[in-house]
Design an enzyme around this catalytic site. Structure first.
Site, PDB file in Angstrom:
ATOM      1  N   GLY A 163       6.277   5.192   8.495  1.00 36.11           N
ATOM      2  CA  GLY A 163       5.344   6.313   8.579  1.00 36.11           C
ATOM      3  C   GLY A 163       5.380   6.911   9.965  1.00 36.11           C
ATOM      4  CB  SER A 164       3.051   9.182  11.630  1.00 37.95           C
ATOM      5  OG  SER A 164       1.858   8.417  11.542  1.00 37.95           O
TER       6      SER A 164
ATOM      7  CD  GLU B 192       8.566  13.000  12.587  1.00 39.32           C
ATOM      8  OE1 GLU B 192       7.444  12.476  12.664  1.00 39.32           O
ATOM      9  OE2 GLU B 192       9.512  12.498  11.970  1.00 39.32           O
TER      10      GLU B 192
ATOM     11  CD  GLU C 263      13.091   1.478   9.606  1.00 34.53           C
ATOM     12  OE1 GLU C 263      13.595   2.572   9.951  1.00 34.53           O
ATOM     13  OE2 GLU C 263      13.653   0.396   9.798  1.00 34.53           O
TER      14      GLU C 263
ATOM     15  CB  CYS D 278      12.187   9.639   9.107  1.00 34.16           C
ATOM     16  SG  CYS D 278      13.386   8.850   8.018  1.00 34.16           S
TER      17      CYS D 278
ATOM     18  CD  GLU E  20       1.691  10.321  16.080  1.00 42.84           C
ATOM     19  OE1 GLU E  20       2.191  10.317  14.930  1.00 42.84           O
ATOM     20  OE2 GLU E  20       2.312  10.739  17.075  1.00 42.84           O
TER      21      GLU E  20
ATOM     22  N   GLY F 101       2.123   3.831  13.554  1.00 49.28           N
ATOM     23  CA  GLY F 101       2.947   2.689  13.997  1.00 49.28           C
ATOM     24  C   GLY F 101       2.358   2.046  15.244  1.00 49.28           C
TER      25      GLY F 101
ATOM     26  CE  LYS G 157      -2.210   2.741   2.887  1.00 50.76           C
ATOM     27  NZ  LYS G 157      -2.112   3.968   2.073  1.00 50.76           N
TER      28      LYS G 157
HETATM   29  P1  NAD Z   1       1.512   8.381   7.901  1.00 47.62           P
HETATM   30  O1  NAD Z   1       1.731   7.547   9.110  1.00 47.62           O
HETATM   31  O2  NAD Z   1       0.441   9.389   7.916  1.00 47.62           O
HETATM   32  O3  NAD Z   1       1.173   7.429   6.657  1.00 47.62           O
HETATM   33  C1  NAD Z   1       2.039   6.367   6.294  1.00 47.62           C
HETATM   34  C2  NAD Z   1       1.242   5.313   5.563  1.00 47.62           C
HETATM   35  O4  NAD Z   1       0.318   4.725   6.459  1.00 47.62           O
HETATM   36  C3  NAD Z   1       0.415   5.858   4.390  1.00 47.62           C
HETATM   37  O5  NAD Z   1       0.434   4.906   3.356  1.00 47.62           O
HETATM   38  C4  NAD Z   1      -0.979   5.978   4.992  1.00 47.62           C
HETATM   39  O6  NAD Z   1      -2.007   5.918   4.052  1.00 47.62           O
HETATM   40  C5  NAD Z   1      -0.982   4.753   5.897  1.00 47.62           C
HETATM   41  N1  NAD Z   1      -1.945   4.783   6.994  1.00 47.62           N
HETATM   42  C6  NAD Z   1      -2.459   5.852   7.655  1.00 47.62           C
HETATM   43  N2  NAD Z   1      -3.317   5.432   8.608  1.00 47.62           N
HETATM   44  C7  NAD Z   1      -3.327   4.068   8.553  1.00 47.62           C
HETATM   45  C8  NAD Z   1      -4.008   3.058   9.288  1.00 47.62           C
HETATM   46  N3  NAD Z   1      -4.856   3.340  10.272  1.00 47.62           N
HETATM   47  N4  NAD Z   1      -3.768   1.780   8.952  1.00 47.62           N
HETATM   48  C9  NAD Z   1      -2.907   1.455   7.978  1.00 47.62           C
HETATM   49  N5  NAD Z   1      -2.257   2.365   7.234  1.00 47.62           N
HETATM   50  C10 NAD Z   1      -2.453   3.658   7.528  1.00 47.62           C
HETATM   51  O7  NAD Z   1       2.925   9.015   7.534  1.00 47.62           O
HETATM   52  P2  NAD Z   1       3.331   9.956   6.305  1.00 47.62           P
HETATM   53  O8  NAD Z   1       2.766  11.320   6.507  1.00 47.62           O
HETATM   54  O9  NAD Z   1       3.061   9.275   5.006  1.00 47.62           O
HETATM   55  O10 NAD Z   1       4.914   9.998   6.514  1.00 47.62           O
HETATM   56  C11 NAD Z   1       5.508  10.808   7.461  1.00 47.62           C
HETATM   57  C12 NAD Z   1       5.987  10.010   8.651  1.00 47.62           C
HETATM   58  O11 NAD Z   1       6.787   8.923   8.220  1.00 47.62           O
HETATM   59  C13 NAD Z   1       6.880  10.840   9.559  1.00 47.62           C
HETATM   60  O12 NAD Z   1       6.564  10.591  10.905  1.00 47.62           O
HETATM   61  C14 NAD Z   1       8.277  10.328   9.229  1.00 47.62           C
HETATM   62  O13 NAD Z   1       9.220  10.518  10.252  1.00 47.62           O
HETATM   63  C15 NAD Z   1       8.017   8.892   8.946  1.00 47.62           C
HETATM   64  N6  NAD Z   1       9.081   8.302   8.123  1.00 47.62           N
HETATM   65  C16 NAD Z   1       9.965   7.443   8.712  1.00 47.62           C
HETATM   66  C17 NAD Z   1      11.008   6.902   7.963  1.00 47.62           C
HETATM   67  C18 NAD Z   1      11.997   5.932   8.580  1.00 47.62           C
HETATM   68  O14 NAD Z   1      12.703   5.279   7.838  1.00 47.62           O
HETATM   69  N7  NAD Z   1      12.077   5.829   9.890  1.00 47.62           N
HETATM   70  C19 NAD Z   1      11.143   7.249   6.612  1.00 47.62           C
HETATM   71  C20 NAD Z   1      10.217   8.137   6.045  1.00 47.62           C
HETATM   72  C21 NAD Z   1       9.185   8.659   6.808  1.00 47.62           C
END
Ligand code: NAD
Length: 503
Positions: free
Chosen positions: A245-246, A403, A267, A303, A248, A250, A192
């Site tokens: 992703g974020s 963040e 991550e 990130c 929250e 996670g 996804k």
């Molecule tokens: P996000 O958590 O909003 O979304 C990430 C993904 O999760 C998207 O595909 C989104 O559609 C999906 N998602 C959202 N809610 C969900 C749910 N309830 N169930 C399943 N999937 C869901 O994050 P973002 O805005 O896309 O990215 C920014 C975040 O990602 C920042 O916190 C950043 O630090 C982090 N990030 C971390 C790394 C790393 O390697 N550690 C790399 C890049 C980004």
């Protein structure tokens, strides 16, 4: 001239998105779509199919059938290696188109897309790297501990069906750091992408299929977290979730995984420190590296960006003056213009969030050195925020702890090495850190004292073969390297008596 992205759509070959399920490109159930607006202009760029829960169920079922068929999961090493290397070559051949699609997705400038860590080249290298593990990782044969003569062996087997969930900011490398080890290990995948970076990912999927991946091995469901992501993370037939992703989301994934004890790799975010000592080899370079990571390219939406600069009082004002100069040189606008080096924020929600943090920083008494506002005039239609530097920041304040995910640097002064380590570790995160010093022993002392997954000394680089991930609330597990490959396998022990005697 008004900035517009529309002419680039045809040139980049952008088509409205479909789902990829069991080898077919299909519309979402009922034709549901989500409209992607370009972050630099607000224009409608394209339609992303929104996979319903039953579309997700179909994708998971296809991945399960493909896994059980053994066509990929039990394919010999030579077959898997060849497909992954072929895909790496296709990525390199199509790099220009992929960069253009990314600029339409998330407005990351094409100039930045060629910087290694976020480049198509790094993604291709990640596939080559993981292909290299396929014929090298196995189990062990161990001597019996007790009883009769028998063989005790361990094997590494693919974990099963993997849900890979991507953020929008670094689609190339993050696609690779999940899909490459999963496929290399013999898993099948339901992917996804983020709704904010779908088009570049769909093109990579087309290329992977062209490279010879059997049908059902990689399925793609697009759409937002709700409903698409939620169904994926709660689906009982997913064996592992690999998420970037974020924090929250996670945490929500850990919660959802408990029902069937899915394996989970996370991550997440960071609040990474750059620790600049008085004997830094070049304070100007330390400032450029730090401010560059927070303002250029992704405009701080990275990130691992070192969004806290801990600076020794001896070089504090020198650092701030140099940082201000670097911030003043950041250019914005058309991501296809090679002289543009930074991006807008991804959406209106993120724009409001970042501006809110800036107000909070002012209210909490930090000194605003530069920036602090949304760009107007020719940039008014986009989500652009000026590079922002706060000095004299209290490390316990909101802008030093949370963040922000925008172009905001917090500079915190320190006097002693142990104070710097304490401040650097005074965060719930632990993703990255940098140390700037000419003293090699201090560099290692501090690197050892920092609770972060990656520490750069006088610089920072992400490479696909190096383990990458977070301490504390920055994540679970690592991507890159052997550990990442192994995280897509289960270890199985097999015992066999060599005679009639029972074991
Ligand atoms: P996000 O958590 O909003 O979304 C990430 C993904 O999760 C998207 O595909 C989104 O559609 C999906 N998602 C959202 N809610 C969900 C749910 N309830 N169930 C399943 N999937 C869901 O994050 P973002 O805005 O896309 O990215 C920014 C975040 O990602 C920042 O916190 C950043 O630090 C982090 N990030 C971390 C790394 C790393 O390697 N550690 C790399 C890049 C980004």
């Amino acid at each position: 001239m008004t900035l517009t992205m529309l002419p680039h759509r045809q040139a980049a070959g952008l088509r409205s998105g479909k789902l990829h399920i069991d080898g077919e490109w299909v519309a979402a159930e009922g034709g549901a779509t989500w409209t992607h607006h370009h972050p630099a202009t607000g224009e409608e760029i394209g339609e992303v199919a929104v996979a319903s829960p039953s579309d997700v169920d179909a994708a998971v079922a296809a991945a399960r059938r493909a896994f059980e068929s053994g066509e990929w999961s039990r394919a010999n090493a030579q077959t898997r290696i060849a497909v992954l290397h072929r895909f790496a070559d296709l990525l390199r051949e199509n790099a220009d188109q992929l960069r253009a699609l990314q600029a339409l997705d998330n407005s990351v400038p094409v100039s930045f897309g060629s910087i290694y860590a976020v480049s198509v080249a790094a993604a291709a290298d990640a596939f080559d790297h993981h292909a290299g593990w396929i014929d090298k990782i196995g189990g062990q044969t161990l001597p019996p501990y007790q009883g009769g003569d028998h063989l005790a062996m361990s094997f590494r087997e693919p974990i099963g069906v993997v849900a890979a969930i991507l953020p929008w900011n670094v689609p190339f490398l993050l696609f690779a750091q999940k899909v490459a080890p999963a496929l290399a290990a013999g898993c099948t995948v339901v992917l996804k992408p983020s709704e904010y970076a779908t088009f570049s990912v769909l093109r990579m999927v087309e290329l992977l299929i062209e490279a010879g991946l059997p049908k059902g091995t990689l399925n793609v469901v697009t759409g937002p977290g709700d409903p698409t992501g939620e169904r994926l993370i709660t689906h009982p037939d997913i064996d592992k979730i690999s998420f970037t992703g974020s924090r929250e989301v996670g945490k929500r994934i850990v919660e959802a995984s408990a029902a069937t004890l899915k394996r989970v790799s996370l991550e997440l975010g960071g609040k990474s420190p750059a620790v600049v000592f008085g004997d830094a080899p070049d304070v100007g370079v330390a400032a450029a590296t730090t401010v560059g990571a927070v303002t250029m390219g992704l405009s701080g939406q990275a990130c691992v960006a070192n969004t806290r600069a801990l600076v020794h009082r001896d070089v504090y004002e020198e650092f701030i003056a140099a940082a201000q100069g670097v911030a003043a040189a950041v250019t914005y606008g058309d991501p296809f213009d090679p002289s543009v080096i930074s991006a807008p924020l991804i959406n209106g929600r993120q724009l409001d969030r970042v501006l809110g943090y800036i107000e909070k920083g002012k209210a909490e008494g930090a000194r605003l050195v530069t920036g602090g506002e949304r760009l107007s005039g020719e940039y008014a239609a986009g989500n652009f925020v000026a590079p922002t530097i706060f000095a004299d920041v209290d490390n316990s304040s909101t802008i030093a702890q949370e963040e922000i995910f925008g172009p905001v640097l917090s500079v915190v002064p320190f006097s002693q090495e142990d104070e710097a380590i304490r401040l650097a570790n005074d965060t719930e995160y632990g993703l990255g850190a940098s140390v700037f010093t000419s003293d090699a022993q201090r560099a290692f002392r501090v690197a050892r004292g920092l609770r972060a997954g990656t520490v750069g000394i006088n610089g920072f680089q992400i490479e696909p073969h190096l383990p990458f991930g977070g301490f504390k609330q920055s994540g679970l597990g690592r991507e890159g390297g052997r550990t990442a490959f192994e995280a897509y396998t289960e270890l199985k022990t097999v015992l066999m008596p060599l005679g009639d005697e029972l074991m």
